[in-house]
Design an enzyme around this catalytic site. Structure first.
Site, PDB file in Angstrom:
ATOM      1  N   PRO A 119       0.683  -1.700   0.235  1.00  0.00           N
ATOM      2  CA  PRO A 119       0.130   0.375  -0.156  1.00  0.00           C
ATOM      3  C   PRO A 119       0.664   1.296   0.087  1.00  0.00           C
ATOM      4  O   PRO A 119       2.354   1.467   0.713  1.00  0.00           O
ATOM      5  CB  PRO A 119      -0.543  -0.328   1.530  1.00  0.00           C
ATOM      6  CG  PRO A 119      -0.393  -1.421   1.609  1.00  0.00           C
ATOM      7  CD  PRO A 119       0.473  -2.005   0.795  1.00  0.00           C
ATOM      8  N   CYS A 120       0.162   2.370  -0.753  1.00  0.00           N
ATOM      9  CA  CYS A 120       1.457   3.434  -0.786  1.00  0.00           C
ATOM     10  C   CYS A 120       1.023   4.862  -0.079  1.00  0.00           C
ATOM     11  O   CYS A 120      -0.093   5.015   0.188  1.00  0.00           O
ATOM     12  CB  CYS A 120       0.772   3.752  -2.278  1.00  0.00           C
ATOM     13  SG  CYS A 120       1.541   5.854  -2.799  1.00  0.00           S
TER      14      CYS A 120
END
EC number: 2.1.1.37
Length: 425
Positions: free
Chosen positions: A143-144
């Protein structure tokens, strides 16, 4: 005969709107061809030669068969419901370890592949040093999260507290030949490009060469969905100059929702019956008035105002609201919930959201892949997945790279037992 492409197909291929194509038509940049029978607009294959990004539609050479020359091993992080793992498995890669935090997704993985070594829990409690130099590739879609930016390139230790740090730590400890990470397109420009710059600096510190980030459109890889994913591939510095990594070659045919849900080239039978969400009666009455391929602006104005409320008076197209899909076009990108008002994904014919199995078909999961957990969890697992067909093409690129690399170096690591069980602390 020169192949003809519809306005919808060309818009999807070029990543522009149909309105843009109409403007190009009026300005002479790309004149459409009119069908005298129904006045539909088309474009010839030759007309598209001017677009460099579509050069692949003129490549009619035979695709090479890619089979692993050796037993290549992978570790997959943030594995989700297994879309990426399915594709890599089909390409011939052996997944040694999969890590996932979500319990329902873990149950899905274990139910479908009991022999997989699925470690369910916090990645921060998992060590990868026992796998050092025994793994060919580490994969996963971290996940960013936003990184703090303090005026200089961020180092490995500065990335602590982010899930990217855990991905980088796995790479550092396992020391694979290459890694492959997928993420959303927005990572390219996140925080003005600083996030990607920081990721690049960490990868450089780890001793890997990051290739130019590659944006993949799923519609070019036998996926009937307008989905885009950003791929990051890093090659260990001592191997980076030996052979070139080749990205998957796009297919010339674009598949539609009909290809996903009906018997045909993608699937041998119609979509199996399964559970699915329904609309409340009030919403169903509104959605029933939306034509295939239409959205809220295709409703009578009084219905628009009642359904959109204050959003009716705001700017922006809001094209995802009250949106019904079309049989003859790829589906819009699936979200984690098929009935959200902002990102409507209504069946093209029936007035309902897609069922779980229809959702899975659009992501090119095989029909025998079963999902565990509540209905909302199953939709979330599918919506977050990498389309299996696109993952297969990525797997072939990895296998091709490793084949040529081993042929170049003629050196394989000595084997050690790889089914070691880890305990979370």
């Amino acid at each position: 005969m020169n192949k003809l492409y519809s306005v919808a197909q060309v818009a999807d291929m070029l990543g522009v709107s149909k309105e843009t194509l109409r403007r190009w038509d009026n300005s002479g940049k790309l004149r459409s061809i009119r069908n005298p029978m129904n006045n539909y607009r088309f474009y010839s294959k030759e007309q598209l030669r001017q677009f460099e990004e579509l050069s692949f539609i003129f490549d009619d050479s035979k695709r090479p068969q890619i089979i692993p020359d050796h037993a290549y091993k992978t570790i997959e992080l943030f594995a989700g419901a297994g879309g990426l793992a399915i594709g890599l498995e089909r390409a011939g890669l052996e997944t040694i370890l999969l890590n996932e935090l979500d319990k329902d997704a873990c149950a899905t993985l274990k139910a479908n592949r009991p022999h997989w070594n699925v470690q369910c829990g916090d990645i921060g409690a998992l060590g990868f040093s026992p796998y050092r130099d025994q793994i060919d590739v580490v994969t996963g879609g971290f996940p960013c999260q936003a990184f703090s930016y303090i005026g200089k390139k961020m180092g490995f230790e500065d990335a602590r507290g982010t899930l990217f740090f855990e991905f980088a730590r796995a790479v550092k400890e396992a020391n694979p030949k290459l890694f492959m990470a997928e993420n959303v397109r927005g990572l390219l420009n996140h925080d003005g490009g600083k996030t990607l710059e920081n990721i690049r600096s960490v990868i450089d510190e780890l001793g890997y060469t990051l290739l130019e980030p590659h944006l993949m459109k799923a519609i070019f890889y036998r996926v009937p969905q307008k989905r885009e994913r950003l791929l990051l591939v890093g090659i260990r510095n001592d191997l980076a100059g030996k052979v070139q990594f080749c990205w998957p070659r796009p297919y010339q045919k674009i598949y539609t929702l009909k290809d996903a849900l009906k018997a045909g080239e993608l699937f041998p039978n119609d979509t199996p019956v399964s559970a699915g969400q329904t609309y409340p009666a009030k919403k169903a009455a509104v959605m029933a008035q939306v034509p295939p391929g239409g959205y809220w602006r295709d409703l009578p104005e009084d219905v628009q105002k009642a359904y959109m409320l204050q959003s009716f008076y705001l700017g922006g197209g809001k094209t995802g609201m009250a949106r019904r899909m079309h049989w003859d076009e790829p589906c819009l990108t699936l979200t984690c919930a098929p009935a959200q008002k902002q990102t409507e994904r209504c069946h093209p014919e029936a007035t309902r959201p897609f069922t779980v199995r229809e959702y899975a078909r659009i992501q090119t999961f095989p029909d025998d892949w079963q999902f565990r957990g509540a209905l909302t969890s199953q939709y979330k697992q599918i919506g977050n997945a990498v389309p299996a067909n696109m993952a297969y093409e990525l797997g072939l690129s990895v296998v091709d790279f490793l084949n040529r690399l081993c042929g170049e170096t003629d050196v394989l690591p000595a084997g050690i037992p790889l089914q070691q069980e880890f305990k979370f602390t």
